[in-house]
Design a protein around this motif. Sequence first.
Motif, PDB file in Angstrom:
ATOM      1  N   ASP A  53      69.439  44.283  44.070  1.00 19.61           N
ATOM      2  CA  ASP A  53      69.798  42.870  44.011  1.00 19.61           C
ATOM      3  C   ASP A  53      69.419  42.187  45.325  1.00 19.61           C
ATOM      4  O   ASP A  53      69.834  42.632  46.410  1.00 19.61           O
ATOM      5  N   PRO A  54      68.617  41.123  45.288  1.00 24.93           N
ATOM      6  CA  PRO A  54      68.121  40.498  46.532  1.00 24.93           C
ATOM      7  C   PRO A  54      69.224  40.042  47.476  1.00 24.93           C
ATOM      8  O   PRO A  54      69.111  40.218  48.695  1.00 24.93           O
ATOM      9  N   ASP A  55      70.292  39.433  46.919  1.00 27.00           N
ATOM     10  CA  ASP A  55      71.350  38.917  47.791  1.00 27.00           C
ATOM     11  C   ASP A  55      72.070  40.052  48.511  1.00 27.00           C
ATOM     12  O   ASP A  55      72.310  39.998  49.730  1.00 27.00           O
ATOM     13  N   ARG A  56      72.441  41.091  47.751  1.00 32.47           N
ATOM     14  CA  ARG A  56      73.136  42.215  48.369  1.00 32.47           C
ATOM     15  C   ARG A  56      72.229  42.944  49.351  1.00 32.47           C
ATOM     16  O   ARG A  56      72.653  43.376  50.424  1.00 32.47           O
ATOM     17  N   LYS A  57      70.966  43.078  48.976  1.00 29.98           N
ATOM     18  CA  LYS A  57      70.014  43.751  49.857  1.00 29.98           C
ATOM     19  C   LYS A  57      69.900  43.013  51.186  1.00 29.98           C
ATOM     20  O   LYS A  57      69.864  43.638  52.253  1.00 29.98           O
ATOM     21  N   GLN A  58      69.880  41.679  51.147  1.00 31.86           N
ATOM     22  CA  GLN A  58      69.770  40.890  52.367  1.00 31.86           C
ATOM     23  C   GLN A  58      71.005  41.053  53.242  1.00 31.86           C
ATOM     24  O   GLN A  58      70.916  41.088  54.481  1.00 31.86           O
ATOM     25  N   ARG A  59      72.193  41.171  52.613  1.00 28.62           N
ATOM     26  CA  ARG A  59      73.419  41.366  53.391  1.00 28.62           C
ATOM     27  C   ARG A  59      73.411  42.724  54.082  1.00 28.62           C
ATOM     28  O   ARG A  59      73.883  42.870  55.209  1.00 28.62           O
ATOM     29  N   TRP A  60      72.890  43.749  53.411  1.00 25.87           N
ATOM     30  CA  TRP A  60      72.800  45.063  54.031  1.00 25.87           C
ATOM     31  C   TRP A  60      71.824  45.029  55.217  1.00 25.87           C
ATOM     32  O   TRP A  60      72.084  45.635  56.258  1.00 25.87           O
ATOM     33  N   ILE A  61      70.708  44.327  55.048  1.00 29.12           N
ATOM     34  CA  ILE A  61      69.738  44.214  56.134  1.00 29.12           C
ATOM     35  C   ILE A  61      70.371  43.508  57.333  1.00 29.12           C
ATOM     36  O   ILE A  61      70.193  43.908  58.484  1.00 29.12           O
ATOM     37  N   ALA A  62      71.147  42.444  57.048  1.00 24.29           N
ATOM     38  CA  ALA A  62      71.822  41.718  58.138  1.00 24.29           C
ATOM     39  C   ALA A  62      72.831  42.614  58.839  1.00 24.29           C
ATOM     40  O   ALA A  62      73.015  42.530  60.054  1.00 24.29           O
ATOM     41  N   ALA A  63      73.514  43.488  58.074  1.00 26.19           N
ATOM     42  CA  ALA A  63      74.507  44.376  58.667  1.00 26.19           C
ATOM     43  C   ALA A  63      73.863  45.418  59.574  1.00 26.19           C
ATOM     44  O   ALA A  63      74.423  45.796  60.599  1.00 26.19           O
ATOM     45  N   VAL A  64      72.650  45.890  59.191  1.00 27.90           N
ATOM     46  CA  VAL A  64      71.936  46.844  60.044  1.00 27.90           C
ATOM     47  C   VAL A  64      71.572  46.207  61.382  1.00 27.90           C
ATOM     48  O   VAL A  64      71.553  46.857  62.420  1.00 27.90           O
ATOM     49  N   ASP A 124      69.926  42.906  32.298  1.00 27.86           N
ATOM     50  CA  ASP A 124      69.132  41.710  32.558  1.00 27.86           C
ATOM     51  C   ASP A 124      68.158  41.928  33.705  1.00 27.86           C
ATOM     52  O   ASP A 124      67.173  41.214  33.839  1.00 27.86           O
ATOM     53  N   ARG A 125      68.449  42.892  34.582  1.00 25.17           N
ATOM     54  CA  ARG A 125      67.597  43.149  35.739  1.00 25.17           C
ATOM     55  C   ARG A 125      66.641  44.304  35.480  1.00 25.17           C
ATOM     56  O   ARG A 125      66.017  44.822  36.373  1.00 25.17           O
TER      57      ARG A 125
END
Length: 445
Positions: free
Chosen positions: A28-39, A112-113
């Motif tokens: 999921d793009p949104d969750r993936k971006q949050r994980w990247i920000a956390a790293v 759906d994904r």
Amino acid sequence: MVHTCVVAGCRNRRIPGTSLSFYRFPRDPDRKQRWIAAVNREGWLPNDGSRLCSTHFISGAQPTLSIKQFINEQCAIQFTFEVDHDVAQSASSSSTSDNGEESEPVSSDSKDRGGKPGKRSAAEPDNYEDVLKILKKENRALRESVDKMSLSETSFRNDPEKVRFYTGLPNYFVFETVMWLLAPHMNGTKNMVKLSMFQQLLLTLMRLRLDLKNQDLAYRFGVKVGTVTRTVLRMVNVMSTTLVPTAVFWPSRAELRKNLPAALHSTYPDCAVIIDCFRVTLEKPGSEVNFNTLKYMIGMAPQGVVTFVSRGSPGSVSDKSLAEGCGFLGKLLPGDVVLADKDLDIGESVAAHGALLKNTGCDGGEGSEGSDGISLTDISPERLSVRRHVERVVSMVKLRYSMLTGPVEVPFTAAERSSNIFTFDKIVQVACALNNLCISAAPLE
């Protein structure tokens, strides 16, 4: 294939026999971006082989790293609402794929994904999709609420207003600078408390800024009351020896003239300091003291920066005795003008050093702007502007760090036997030093 955790400084690897789990980044793009920000690695993006090890995820214990808090609050809650009931149960049992890696839980909308649909319960209602939409909406609101309440380092890093509210400092950069300054002096305490350096400083500043009781802070940080007390005392001691000497000092006359607010150029061009005396009530005097209040004298440059702080004296001490005994008068030079917003009985002592005391308040007394029958309406706009500025400067420190208004709890009223300095003396000095790191009072128009 051997996977290594992508978090900076983490050396965990997926090797045979390890008890660690390694997680793929979400699709999921949104969750993936949050994980990247956390790293939190500048310019870095994950690839198909990028993994996060399980040490950076919540597993029943309180998190000690910001990435743990971030992912727990931003992502784990989302799993709770989005997965089907049966799939959620299987996810909570930490199901593992054939290659030893943790598999991602399958959500009800994964079809759906392009994923496989999750298994539905036989007792599932017909309007499941509507219920799911409602839960997702509640989930988003809950996550926003959790983020606002969170005391994680990540939540502070990108929210200056949150930094100002909890610490009084203007932004996270200043907070991080203070943390960097104190870190070399905290090496010996790493194994003494379970709070991180960030948490110790935040807890201490919340104590000074909001005057939260020790029990309140103990609940917020998940520690015992004794830990809160020891943490505040330890941090205050370190800041009093490192931060105070570099942030609280008497400036040269040249610096004062160069940075004098505009209105003072025509009214008090020789103003060297604005002074104030204030009292703080002791909640319950300790065995070392036999009085109920402490009295302090502080001096501030016209721009609002604290330049002098006296040690605490019994509340019954007169202004004159305090001024003559605290070393303030020795800093004055002939021709200096000292401003105050209330009548202080130190005019003669100031004059003996060739300086002049002017009271800009309206409580009467010699040198007062509202004395001698002069109506406030007859005072020039420039002098009214000066009065407002002096009042703002005097109240600024106590408004920014409300612990200075008292009453002071018992653990902070003790006096050190070696130096006979009250613990609260150091707290006042630290609060003044922190004030000097903040934006000073607005310049006069």
